[in-house]
Design a protein around this motif. Structure first.
Motif, PDB file in Angstrom:
ATOM      1  N   VAL A  86       0.865  -1.185   0.000  1.00 36.73           N
ATOM      2  CA  VAL A  86       0.000   0.000   0.000  1.00 36.73           C
ATOM      3  C   VAL A  86       0.902   1.236   0.000  1.00 36.73           C
ATOM      4  N   GLY A 107      -3.286  -0.968  -2.774  1.00 36.62           N
ATOM      5  CA  GLY A 107      -4.006   0.208  -2.279  1.00 36.62           C
ATOM      6  C   GLY A 107      -3.082   1.408  -2.385  1.00 36.62           C
ATOM      7  N   ASP A 124      -8.219   3.362  -3.959  1.00 36.11           N
ATOM      8  CA  ASP A 124      -7.765   4.379  -3.018  1.00 36.11           C
ATOM      9  C   ASP A 124      -8.070   3.942  -1.592  1.00 36.11           C
ATOM     10  N   VAL A 125      -7.069   4.078  -0.718  1.00 32.96           N
ATOM     11  CA  VAL A 125      -7.276   3.781   0.698  1.00 32.96           C
ATOM     12  C   VAL A 125      -6.962   5.003   1.556  1.00 32.96           C
ATOM     13  N   GLU A 126      -6.603   6.107   0.909  1.00 37.75           N
ATOM     14  CA  GLU A 126      -6.337   7.357   1.602  1.00 37.75           C
ATOM     15  C   GLU A 126      -6.842   8.493   0.723  1.00 37.75           C
ATOM     16  N   ASP A 136      -8.040   4.876   5.379  1.00 40.39           N
ATOM     17  CA  ASP A 136      -8.971   3.790   5.666  1.00 40.39           C
ATOM     18  C   ASP A 136      -8.168   2.580   6.153  1.00 40.39           C
ATOM     19  N   LYS A 139      -9.638  -0.901   5.449  1.00 35.14           N
ATOM     20  CA  LYS A 139      -9.483  -1.329   4.056  1.00 35.14           C
ATOM     21  C   LYS A 139      -8.063  -1.832   3.806  1.00 35.14           C
ATOM     22  N   ILE A 140      -7.084  -1.180   4.443  1.00 37.09           N
ATOM     23  CA  ILE A 140      -5.701  -1.636   4.314  1.00 37.09           C
ATOM     24  C   ILE A 140      -5.540  -3.019   4.937  1.00 37.09           C
ATOM     25  N   SER A 143      -6.887  -5.686   2.763  1.00 33.80           N
ATOM     26  CA  SER A 143      -6.077  -5.967   1.574  1.00 33.80           C
ATOM     27  C   SER A 143      -4.937  -6.929   1.866  1.00 33.80           C
TER      28      SER A 143
END
Length: 352
Positions: A86, A107, A124-126, A136, A139-140, A143
Motif C-alpha cells: 500500500v 491500495g 484508493d485507501v487514503e 482507511d 481497508k488496508i 487488503s
C-alpha cells in the motif's frame, strides 16, 4: 502527500498544494513507533535508457529478511519480499511503478493528477476530504498488505501509522526535505521491495540529469524568482531552505522565500520589496491568468510585471518527490531561462 484537485483554485485546493509542498520541506516530525510550459525547440534531447534488472547469479545471497531504518528513524523489519503493498503518497506509487512492482500495489493514496495511468486500477485507501487526510485502516487490513509506505511530516496522519504498526503491518515512512532526500528515498524503497540495484541505477541517472541542468544554467543570469503557489486568502510561496527553494536555485534562479522555514505564506511587503524578476504561476492550470496576477494591488511595480515575465508552469513534476523530478527541474530551468539550451529528457522507462 497529495497534489491539488484539477479544477480552478479554491481555498481547499490552495491549502492542499501548500500542504503538499510543506510535506516535502518542513522540519520532520518526531519518530513514530495539467498544462505545461514547452521546452525551447533548440534544447538538446537526452534519452535515458531503461533501468535494466541485473542478471542474478544462482548463488546470490537472499535479500530477505531485511531490516531498514525509515526517514523518521524507525527500524522496520520485512521478513519476506513484499507482495501486497500500500502506497500512501503519490510519489511512492510512481516510484514503485517505475521499479517494476506496480502490480504488487493493492491500495494507494488518492491522486487527482494520476501518474502513471496504470495506477488508476489500484483502489484508493487514503483521501483528502477537503480539510484533512483520511486513511482507511480497515481497508488496508482487508487488503492483507505486507508493506505500507507512508508519508512523513504529517503527509500520512501519524495516528494511522501508529495503528497500522500496532496491528502488525510493517510501515516504512518516507520524507524527503531535499533533492538528495528524494534520491535516498528511491533507494530506500528499492531495498524494501527487493529492487536495490535497480533503484540505485535510477538514482544515478537522475543525479546525472540534475548535473546536466546545472551545467546548462551555469553561465546564465540568476533572476529573482517568485513561485506563486496560491493566492487564496494570502500569498503562498516557497519557505526558506525548502525543497522548492532548492529546486529553483538548482534551475538557475534566486528563490524569493517567505522568510520562515515553517511558513508558506509570504507578507505582501516582503514580496514587493524582493521585486521578482520572474513570476512562475503554479496555479495557472486552475484558472489563474497572468493578467489577474498583474492586477494584484501593488504588483504593478514589480519588475516581472513590467517585463511581462509572468509565466505558467505545471508544478506536479517539480513538487512531487519521485522519479520524474529531474524532468521537473528541466521544466523549471527552461521556464526561468526560456532562451537557454536546457536538456530535455524522456522519462526513465519502468524496470521490466
Amino acid at each position: 502527500m497529495h497534489a491539488r484537485f484539477h479544477r480552478p483554485v479554491t481555498a481547499a485546493a490552495g491549502l492542499l498544494l501548500v500542504a503538499t509542498i510543506a510535506a516535502c520541506s518542513a522540519t520532520p516530525a518526531a519518530p513514530t513507533a495539467a498544462p505545461s510550459t514547452p521546452f525551447p525547440s533548440s534544447a538538446p534531447v537526452a534519452t535515458l535508457a531503461p533501468t535494466a534488472a541485473p542478471s542474478e547469479a544462482a548463488t546470490a545471497p537472499a535479500m530477505f529478511p531485511i531490516s531498514l531504518t525509515d526517514d523518521e528513524g524507525t527500524a522496520v523489519t520485512l521478513p519476506a519480499e513484499p507482495q501486497r503493498i500500500v502506497t500512501l503518497t503519490p510519489a511512492a506509487t510512481e516510484t514503485l511503478f517505475a521499479l517494476g512492482v506496480g502490480d504488487r500495489i493493492v491500495g494507494k493514496s488518492e491522486d487527482i493528477l494520476l501518474y502513471p495511468p496504470e495506477a488508476g486500477a489500484v483502489p484508493d485507501v487514503e483521501k483528502f476530504d477537503g480539510s484533512a487526510v483520511v486513511v482507511d485502516v480497515e481497508k488496508i487490513l482487508a487488503s492483507k498488505a505486507d508493506l505500507v509506505v507512508a508519508g512523513g511530516n504529517f503527509g500520512t496522519p501519524p495516528d494511522a501509522v501508529t495503528r497500522l504498526r500496532e496491528l502488525g503491518v510493517p510501515v516504512v515512512v518516507v520524507y524527503a526535505p531535499s533533492v538528495d532526500g528524494v534520491l535516498s528515498d528511491i533507494e530506500l524503497l528499492g531495498k524494501a521491495v527487493g529492487k536495490p540495484d535497480e533503484a540505485a541505477a535510477m538514482a544515478t541517472r537522475m543525479r546525472d540529469a540534475f548535473t546536466a541542468v546545472s551545467d546548462a544554467v551555469a553561465g546564465q543570469p540568476r533572476p529573482r524568482v517568485y513561485y506563486d503557489i496560491d493566492a487564496t486568502g494570502a500569498f503562498y510561496g516557497p519557505a526558506d531552505k525548502s525543497f522548492l527553494a532548492e529546486m529553483i536555485s538548482m534551475a538557475g534562479g534566486e528563490p524569493i522565500t517567505t522568510g520562515s522555514a515553517e511558513k508558506y505564506d509570504i507578507p505582501a511587503e516582503r514580496l514587493l520589496a524582493a521585486d521578482p524578476e520572474v513570476i512562475l504561476r503554479a496555479d495557472a492550470a486552475y484558472g489563474m491568468t497572468a493578467a489577474e496576477v498583474a492586477k494584484r494591488p501593488g504588483w504593478s511595480t514589480m519588475t516581472a510585471v513590467k517585463d511581462g515575465a509572468i509565466r505558467p508552469i505545471e508544478d506536479t513534476m517539480i513538487t512531487r518527490p519521485g522519479p520524474r523530478l529531474f524532468q521537473g527541474l528541466e521544466l523549471l530551468a527552461s521556464t526561468i531561462h526560456p532562451d537557454a539550451a536546457i536538456p530535455q529528457s524522456s522519462p526513465i522507462p519502468p524496470v521490466p
